[in-house]
Design a protein around this motif. Structure first.
Motif, short mmCIF file in Angstrom:
data_model
loop_
_atom_site.label_atom_id
_atom_site.label_comp_id
_atom_site.label_asym_id
_atom_site.label_seq_id
_atom_site.Cartn_x
_atom_site.Cartn_y
_atom_site.Cartn_z
N VAL A 24 63.51 1.23 57.03
CA VAL A 24 64.42 1.94 56.37
C VAL A 24 65.28 1.02 55.54
O VAL A 24 65.34 -0.31 55.76
N GLU A 25 65.43 1.42 54.24
CA GLU A 25 66.31 0.81 53.26
C GLU A 25 67.30 1.35 52.75
O GLU A 25 67.67 2.86 52.85
N GLU A 26 68.38 0.60 52.44
CA GLU A 26 69.62 1.16 51.87
C GLU A 26 69.45 1.58 50.60
O GLU A 26 69.10 0.73 49.46
N GLY A 27 69.12 2.82 50.05
CA GLY A 27 69.05 3.33 48.80
C GLY A 27 70.54 3.61 48.15
O GLY A 27 71.47 3.51 48.81
N GLU A 28 70.44 4.30 46.97
CA GLU A 28 71.54 4.25 46.13
C GLU A 28 72.49 5.68 46.81
O GLU A 28 73.40 5.71 47.07
N GLY A 29 71.56 6.60 47.49
CA GLY A 29 72.14 7.89 47.97
C GLY A 29 72.24 7.70 49.45
O GLY A 29 72.57 8.62 50.20
N GLY A 30 71.95 6.51 50.27
CA GLY A 30 71.97 6.55 51.48
C GLY A 30 70.69 5.85 51.87
O GLY A 30 69.94 5.60 51.27
N PRO A 31 70.41 5.89 53.32
CA PRO A 31 69.31 5.13 53.84
C PRO A 31 67.96 5.92 53.54
O PRO A 31 68.01 7.22 53.46
N CYS A 32 67.03 5.27 53.29
CA CYS A 32 65.64 6.04 52.80
C CYS A 32 64.63 5.33 53.59
O CYS A 32 64.75 4.17 54.23
N LEU A 33 63.41 6.09 54.02
CA LEU A 33 62.59 5.68 55.04
C LEU A 33 61.16 5.45 54.49
O LEU A 33 60.78 6.37 53.58
N LEU A 34 60.79 4.21 54.33
CA LEU A 34 59.52 4.09 53.97
C LEU A 34 58.31 3.87 55.01
O LEU A 34 58.42 3.24 55.96
N GLN A 35 57.40 4.68 54.70
CA GLN A 35 56.19 4.81 55.75
C GLN A 35 54.96 4.63 54.97
O GLN A 35 54.73 5.54 54.00
N ARG A 36 54.02 3.57 55.33
CA ARG A 36 52.65 3.48 54.61
C ARG A 36 51.79 2.96 55.50
O ARG A 36 52.07 2.16 56.40
#
Lengths: 435, 435
Positions: free
Chosen positions: A257-269
């Motif tokens: 999970v990273e902190e994006g501009e609009g809040g936390p985002c989930l990276l899955q790959r």
């Protein structure tokens, strides 16, 4: 012991279903002792009643229509081992939960696609939904992350989640053979299915990753957001090149999970990666699976074991049943579905990594200049570059490079610059180096 | 959320106690979400109230007498982080359980010595007794074996259970330094205590092994039956010799059950072993711990992570608290104490293994003949033998050998034949080769 047994119905009597019956029989006494009561099969359903499965199913009631298992009043828990994201497996699962029965499933596709709706149904009915066997076979990693690391904010979850790919990659490493012939060998040995695409294209690993990410990060499952690359493009030459550089190649699923501009985002790959030989995942070979969870207090934890097979999968199914018999029934995804966060997918372009890039090119003057110019123009800094001699099959030559650490978007840009170049005979293969 | 919080008292505010407070503060929201309710510290006790621990204890009630924590009616669970098998830790633990409070402890010595009595008290009161942090720090291996492998009859449990020894052995490997100086270095760095004997003599690993064996094999804890060898006798020359043969040296705790004449017997031992470099335990270095459990259906499972430290230990303590908050309270040793089997200790003399034996001998004619004659007379078959050149400090010479696989009792017999020989300057070092 006069305590009422936990009565189960099994839908699907393939190798795993037969394995569950065999396990419950073989370890009957210790299971009753640990569960606090006996676990008894009362009813079963499968396509063909007469088929020889090596286990005696005559003591159990038979249902031609598996959904009928959910309506039986001599069943406490339905064990779904049919497979398939939708169709009969989903119909049965819905019916079971709606009818107030617990559900244990090994069906990663169904949980990845419909896990939240099923968990909501389970929470509404106050019954258990458990799916340890859906991720990494016999390794108790759903439990490990759901309960073992429960005190931690996880920084990352990653691992080797598909035994077929890991078998193929480590066999290629061992034998020097190319992908296609290794796949055929794996199919002969039962490590790959007749239609292997779910495995080798990374879909199966993506199902499992999406489930682990939901539990680990308290997020709503978002299977469609998993960025997936499979292993079809990996050649023997890539593995040899990686070896010379001190790496092995493994198909890695990773989520954070990273902190994006609009809040936390989930990276899955899910993607094949170069893994340094001294990394704990490098020695994981054959059909073995391994998952690493990094917590803000626990540090790095590794769970490793058999990723598939009837015995290990049955072990996970029955462990879930024992938990249910012990009345350990809390939220399937660790926190109630209503409180899971809907995390938007992270855009990884700004992330930095070292990358292995392999080009297959026509052997003619100027090709290296063209590639290196694209790298320069996209701000990709080359750490090392190796051009292999001419391959035997015509004019194709391999050029492999390792970049310095840099933003992913620069590598993407460099490849865009090279797109359509008639110097390249195949799309380039990009393998990140696992840090 | 209007659900009542789980109220805890902490006894002992060393690095782990402070770590638990810091963790509960740092991860407050996610813990409440996963536990289904907040976990709140209400009272604490330690030796010195004024000491700066880097955490603010002023919001909590203070008790000078830690046993008083057990009597407070604003406490649901007591967390015992005092240490010591007996004394105040045991008094507090008994009082807490007797008073109907749950108990979470990181105290391996107390659980190894008094775990059954405490579990009986917990079962009688219908409260939780949990001790994940007592074994292998932050690795959820008590849970992994108690719940993850619960469907299996285990064939073997073994692993690296002491971070101090593993740090020393892997440092010796790295630097070529001898034991004594590496221990001093480890003490300077905080990896070994001022009095290191509990660790380096294998007692700490034996505590943990006895706990795992009880859970894994459904047996009453029998710490006194653990056969323990520490690592004091391991020299730099042994590590170099092992390396040349393709092995590393690790302190391994292992337990299994064998069928004896009068029924099943439990073998538990802690000893330095040669571990093949391709074994999953070989790359485990530094203060890392790792445990392997082999089940009759699951196959081999590996759990690996930080074996100590305030963060990982706090992670395990709070995971236990979250389980309790979720009302997951079943038998502490997986099955009720009354149903645990009292397994007599197994006598391993008939078991076969390959063995590394190192002699330190006077450099004079006939010594090799004397040693090899003893081996022959005891039916020990030598696979390879290396005599090192004269050491710098006088007339002492090392003779190292690896035996073919053979009964342990033959090696014991050979060493008895050599006992008292004035050719040997030190007792021989016997290191089994982990199979």
């Amino acid at each position: 012991m006069s305590i009422a047994p936990l009565r189960i119905a099994i839908a699907g009597l393939g190798t795993v279903g037969a394995g569950v019956i065999r396990l419950l029989e073989t370890n009957r006494d210790l299971i009753a002792a640990r569960a606090g009561r006996p676990i008894e099969v009362t009813a079963v359903s499968a396509r063909d009643r007469a088929k020889d499965r090596g286990v005696d199913i005559s003591p159990f009631a038979w249902e031609d229509d598996m959904t009928a298992l959910a309506a039986r009043n001599d069943v406490d828990v339905v064990v779904e081992l049919v497979g398939g994201a939708d169709g009969p497996a989903l119909a049965l699962s819905r019916a079971a939960l709606k009818g107030g029965k617990g559900l244990v499933t090994a069906n990663k596709a169904m949980v990845a696609h419909h896990g939240l709706a099923l968990a909501e149904a389970a929470e509404a009915a106050g019954v258990a939904l458990k799916f340890e066997a859906a991720v990494a076979g016999g390794i108790p990693v759903v439990k490990g992350i759901r309960e073992g690391t429960s005190a931690n904010a996880l920084t990352k979850v990653y691992g080797i989640l598909n035994g077929t790919c890991n078998y193929i990659l480590s066999e290629m490493e061992e034998t020097g053979a190319d992908f296609a012939e290794t796949l055929i060998e794996a199919q002969k040995l039962g490590y790959a299915e007749a239609d292997p695409s779910f495995d080798i294209d990374g879909i199966d690993a993506a199902h499992k990753l999406a489930i682990l990410a939901a539990i680990g990060f308290g997020a709503r499952i978002d299977f469609d957001a998993v960025r997936v690359n499979g292993i079809r493009q990996v050649r023997a030459a890539d593995i040899a090149q990686a070896d010379a550089l001190g790496f092995v190649i493994r198909l890695i699923g990773e989520a954070d999970v990273e902190e994006g501009e609009g809040g936390p985002c989930l990276l899955q790959r899910v993607r094949p990666c170069l893994v340094a030989k001294n990394h704990p995942l490098a020695p994981v070979d054959g059909p073995t699976n391994a998952v690493v969870a990094e917590g803000n207090f626990s540090g790095r934890l590794l769970f490793q074991g058999a990723g598939a097979g009837d015995g290990p999968t049955a072990s996970a199914v029955v462990a879930d049943l024992i938990d249910i018999a012990r009345s350990e029934v809390s939220a399937p995804f660790s926190i109630p579905v209503a409180r899971l966060a809907a995390l938007p997918p992270a855009e990884p372009g700004h992330r930095t990594e070292r990358t292995y890039i392999r080009f297959t090119v026509n052997d003619r003057p100027g090709v290296l200049a063209e590639i290196t110019a694209a790298m320069r123009d996209a701000d990709v800094s080359i750490e090392s570059l190796i051009q292999h001699g001419r391959s035997r099959e015509g004019g194709e030559v391999l050029v492999a490079m390792v970049t310095h650490e840099g933003p992913e978007r620069c590598v993407t840009r460099a490849l865009e610059l090279l797109e359509g170049s008639d110097s390249l005979t195949d799309p380039p293969l990009v393998l990140p180096i696992l840090s």
